[in-house]
Scaffold this active site. Structure first.
Site, mmCIF file in Angstrom:
data_model
loop_
_atom_site.group_PDB
_atom_site.id
_atom_site.type_symbol
_atom_site.label_atom_id
_atom_site.label_comp_id
_atom_site.label_asym_id
_atom_site.label_seq_id
_atom_site.Cartn_x
_atom_site.Cartn_y
_atom_site.Cartn_z
ATOM 1 C CB SER A 139 -24.357 34.048 47.238
ATOM 2 O OG SER A 139 -24.454 32.584 47.119
ATOM 3 C CE1 TYR A 153 -19.786 34.736 44.556
ATOM 4 C CE2 TYR A 153 -20.727 32.990 45.823
ATOM 5 C CZ TYR A 153 -20.905 34.069 44.952
ATOM 6 O OH TYR A 153 -22.145 34.455 44.442
#
Ligand SMILES: NC(=O)c1ccc[n+]([C@@H]2O[C@H](COP(=O)([O-])OP(=O)(O)OC[C@H]3O[C@@H](n4cnc5c(N)ncnc54)[C@H](OP(=O)(O)O)[C@@H]3O)[C@@H](O)[C@H]2O)c1
Length: 268
Positions: A139, A153
């Site tokens: 990401s 995350y």
């Protein structure tokens, strides 16, 4: 024999699009996720449309032994894995303090341990056969500073980026025709923001920040074929990734603190 790609999280979003694009390229597809009905429906559609073979393997990657069980089903079908797409993932709302350890541990298992275990168990066969392709769906959050909420995350995605760079370097040195890429999307239309409860917030984000899954996946497959260890899909995301690298850390951290309430949830 036709090449086989194993895709985790193929029941929705980016993983489903990976299955569609690999099937369109004539690869056989092994798909895993928890929702068996979704996998079976997609399998039937891809077999009819592309005349390929599929395996639908329903498992929860958070459970002990899931990786071995998935690989055993593939072996029992008499197949070996030529391509691996480590894609399954989600965001865990809340701060580190107000989430439970079992939830954090399950998150680490699904987003980090399972991808590493799959790669570790599949790489020797790929090396023996002289062919392998691994895409780790990371990401943009792997480049940006840590945010308030969804604590692990960013760290997990950063780890996948570094891991992909290492595997690409090790594979190149070994000369075994194995390529490994970290695909680093920004905001992408999928079920991701419904699952983590941030849909209402993220709907307010400008449309130009968003991409469809199709070009994101195209960028990932093209990059792994070229042996590029990291790819950021789309011009806007590339610009943001470059900006993050050039910006002094305190400014980047301040910006992240100010903006993160637009796409992270701190309450559980
Ligand atoms: N969408 C974005 O804006 C965005 C941006 C950057 C990176 N990403 C990354 O892209 C990847 C795919 O996300 P997406 O956007 O396509 O989200 P999505 O539409 O919610 O799809 C997530 C997939 O992961 C699977 N999954 C979740 N938990 C699982 C578990 N415990 N065991 C097995 N499978 C599990 C889900 O299947 P089941 O529910 O059927 O198990 C589903 O197939 C993730 O790694 C995410 O971090 C997404």
């Amino acid at each position: 024999m036709t090449r086989l790609v194993l895709i985790t999280g193929a029941s929705a979003g980016i993983g489903e699009e990976f299955a569609r694009q690999y099937a369109a390229r004539g690869w056989d597809v092994a798909m895993t996720a928890r929702r068996a009905d979704r996998l079976s429906a997609l399998a039937r559609e891809l077999e009819d449309r592309h005349k390929i073979n599929t395996l639908s393997i329903a498992h929860d990657l958070a459970t002990d032994g899931a990786v071995d069980a998935i690989l055993a089903e593939i072996a029992a079908a008499g197949r070996h894995v030529d391509g691996l797409v480590n894609n399954a993932g989600y965001g865990l709302p809340g701060t580190f303090f107000n989430t439970s350890w079992p939830d954090q541990a399950a998150f680490l298992q699904v987003l980090l341990t399972a991808p590493l275990e799959l790669a570790h168990k599949l790489l020797p066969g790929m090396a023996d056969r002289g062919y392998g392709r691994i895409i780790n769906v990371a990401s943009l959050a792997g480049f940006t500073p840590g945010a308030n909420g969804h604590t692990l995350y960013g760290p997990v995605k950063a780890a996948l980026i570094k891991f992909s760079e290492s595997i690409q370097a090790e594979a190149e040195a070994a000369g075994r025709n194995i390529n490994c890429t970290a695909l680093c999307p920004g905001f992408t239309y999928s079920e991701f923001h419904d699952v983590n409860g941030t849909r209402a917030q993220t709907e307010e984000m400008p449309k130009w920040l968003w991409m469809q899954a199709e070009p994101v996946v195209e960028a990932g497959i093209e990059a792994v074929e070229r042996g590029r260890p990291v790819v950021v899909p789309g011009g806007v995301n590339k610009g943001l990734a470059t900006l993050t690298k050039l910006m002094p850390d305190p400014i980047a951290r301040g910006l992240m603190r100010q903006q993160s309430s637009r796409f992270r949830k701190t309450e559980v």
